[in-house]
Design a protein around this motif. Structure first.
Motif, PDB file in Angstrom:
ATOM      1  N   VAL A   1       0.851  -1.191   0.000  1.00  0.00           N
ATOM      2  CA  VAL A   1       0.000   0.000   0.000  1.00  0.00           C
ATOM      3  C   VAL A   1       0.886   1.240   0.000  1.00  0.00           C
ATOM      4  N   LYS A   2       0.542   2.203  -0.854  1.00  0.00           N
ATOM      5  CA  LYS A   2       1.305   3.445  -0.908  1.00  0.00           C
ATOM      6  C   LYS A   2       0.462   4.584  -0.355  1.00  0.00           C
ATOM      7  N   ILE A   3       1.071   5.379   0.517  1.00  0.00           N
ATOM      8  CA  ILE A   3       0.415   6.543   1.109  1.00  0.00           C
ATOM      9  C   ILE A   3       1.181   7.786   0.667  1.00  0.00           C
ATOM     10  N   GLU A   4       0.441   8.796   0.192  1.00  0.00           N
ATOM     11  CA  GLU A   4       1.074  10.018  -0.288  1.00  0.00           C
ATOM     12  C   GLU A   4       0.885  11.167   0.693  1.00  0.00           C
ATOM     13  N   CYS A   5       1.906  11.987   0.788  1.00  0.00           N
ATOM     14  CA  CYS A   5       1.865  13.177   1.638  1.00  0.00           C
ATOM     15  C   CYS A   5       2.381  14.351   0.810  1.00  0.00           C
ATOM     16  N   ARG A   6       1.512  15.328   0.585  1.00  0.00           N
ATOM     17  CA  ARG A   6       1.871  16.466  -0.248  1.00  0.00           C
ATOM     18  C   ARG A   6       1.757  17.772   0.527  1.00  0.00           C
TER      19      ARG A   6
ATOM     20  N   THR B   1       6.291   9.791  -0.102  1.00  0.00           N
ATOM     21  CA  THR B   1       5.401   8.627  -0.077  1.00  0.00           C
ATOM     22  C   THR B   1       5.935   7.579   0.884  1.00  0.00           C
ATOM     23  N   LEU B   2       5.007   6.890   1.517  1.00  0.00           N
ATOM     24  CA  LEU B   2       5.311   5.777   2.403  1.00  0.00           C
ATOM     25  C   LEU B   2       4.641   4.543   1.812  1.00  0.00           C
ATOM     26  N   THR B   3       5.419   3.521   1.493  1.00  0.00           N
ATOM     27  CA  THR B   3       4.858   2.272   0.983  1.00  0.00           C
ATOM     28  C   THR B   3       5.037   1.194   2.033  1.00  0.00           C
ATOM     29  N   VAL B   4       3.922   0.618   2.445  1.00  0.00           N
ATOM     30  CA  VAL B   4       3.946  -0.515   3.363  1.00  0.00           C
ATOM     31  C   VAL B   4       3.973  -1.760   2.499  1.00  0.00           C
ATOM     32  N   THR B   5       5.092  -2.458   2.510  1.00  0.00           N
ATOM     33  CA  THR B   5       5.247  -3.623   1.644  1.00  0.00           C
ATOM     34  C   THR B   5       4.850  -4.898   2.375  1.00  0.00           C
ATOM     35  N   SER B   6       4.281  -5.824   1.624  1.00  0.00           N
ATOM     36  CA  SER B   6       3.864  -7.104   2.179  1.00  0.00           C
ATOM     37  C   SER B   6       3.153  -6.897   3.524  1.00  0.00           C
ATOM     38  N   ALA B   7       2.072  -6.155   3.444  1.00  0.00           N
ATOM     39  CA  ALA B   7       1.371  -5.768   4.672  1.00  0.00           C
ATOM     40  C   ALA B   7       0.773  -6.972   5.394  1.00  0.00           C
ATOM     41  N   HIS B   8       0.780  -6.909   6.711  1.00  0.00           N
ATOM     42  CA  HIS B   8       0.175  -7.931   7.558  1.00  0.00           C
ATOM     43  C   HIS B   8      -0.786  -7.264   8.526  1.00  0.00           C
ATOM     44  N   PRO B   9      -1.682  -8.022   9.116  1.00  0.00           N
ATOM     45  CA  PRO B   9      -2.668  -7.422  10.025  1.00  0.00           C
ATOM     46  C   PRO B   9      -2.051  -6.559  11.123  1.00  0.00           C
TER      47      PRO B   9
END
Lengths: 110, 118
Positions: free
Chosen positions: B19-24, B78-86
């Protein structure tokens, strides 16, 4: 680690003044005192900051002790919209990050 | 005043996906951005400091290969959470600082991203 201590929670009646205390006994001469608040499910919002003198703005007042080891955020007339977690932060300045403690959860009663 | 836009505000993803999160920063140039994580009923925990054009600095205990941060321009991190888990489910918040306003004024925060990993 956060360098400030605040009460976990406080309660106020609507339209009454609220005094939120904060201890920062290890503050250095160049550290600022910043206050932020966080409403539910939102990012923090800047409230006020100061160095040595008391400060006023449209949101609140900040009273800083003469020895700078403590400060008090004053909301002059609490409203229901002021219910939030209030964070007092000892800030080094520059582009250093804000380090959040546990804050004070303010409840406002109608 | 300074405005920071964070997107998306909510996201639900399946375990194992990224999941990618953007901050502008909308009306100022942010040389430095900060990423925080907040679990329910807890305070904000600093994850990393993001400097434009250089590698992010991660706090102790934050896996840099799992939380990829890119700050390629003065207005976007941007912050990307890779291979996200609960256990990565949390409220992620960014903040930004204009480089020419060190101690005066405050930092501006995004409105946060609620990540739920199912």
């Amino acid at each position: 680690d956060a360098k400030t201590t605040q009460p976990n929670s406080m309660e106020s009646n609507e339209e009454e003044p609220v005094h939120l205390p904060c201890n920062h006994s290890t503050i250095s001469g160049t550290d600022y005192i910043h206050w932020y608040r966080q409403l539910p499910s939102q990012g923090p919002e800047y409230v006020i900051h100061g160095l040595t003198s008391n400060v006023n703005n449209r949101m609140a007042s900040l009273a800083i002790a003469e020895d700078r080891k403590s400060s008090t955020l004053i909301l002059h007339r609490a409203t229901l919209r002021d219910a939030a977690v209030y964070y007092c932060i000892q800030f080094e300045g520059g582009n250093t990050p804000l380090v959040f403690g546990k804050g004070t959860r303010l409840s406002v009663i109608a | 005043g300074a405005v920071v836009s964070q997107h998306p505000s909510r996201v639900i993803c399946k375990s194992g996906t990224s999941v990618k999160i953007e901050c502008r920063s909308l009306d100022f140039q942010a040389t430095t951005m900060f990423w925080y994580r907040q679990f329910p009923k807890q305070s904000l925990m600093l994850m990393a400091t993001s400097n434009e054009g250089s590698k992010a600095t991660y706090e102790q205990g934050v896996e840099k290969d799992k939380f990829l941060i890119n700050h390629a321009s003065l207005t976007l991190s941007t912050l990307t959470v890779t291979s996200a888990h609960p256990e990565d489910s949390s409220f992620y918040i960014c903040s930004a600082s204009p480089g020419d306003r060190p101690s005066s004024g405050g930092y501006t925060f995004g409105s946060g991203t609620r990540l739920t990993v199912v």
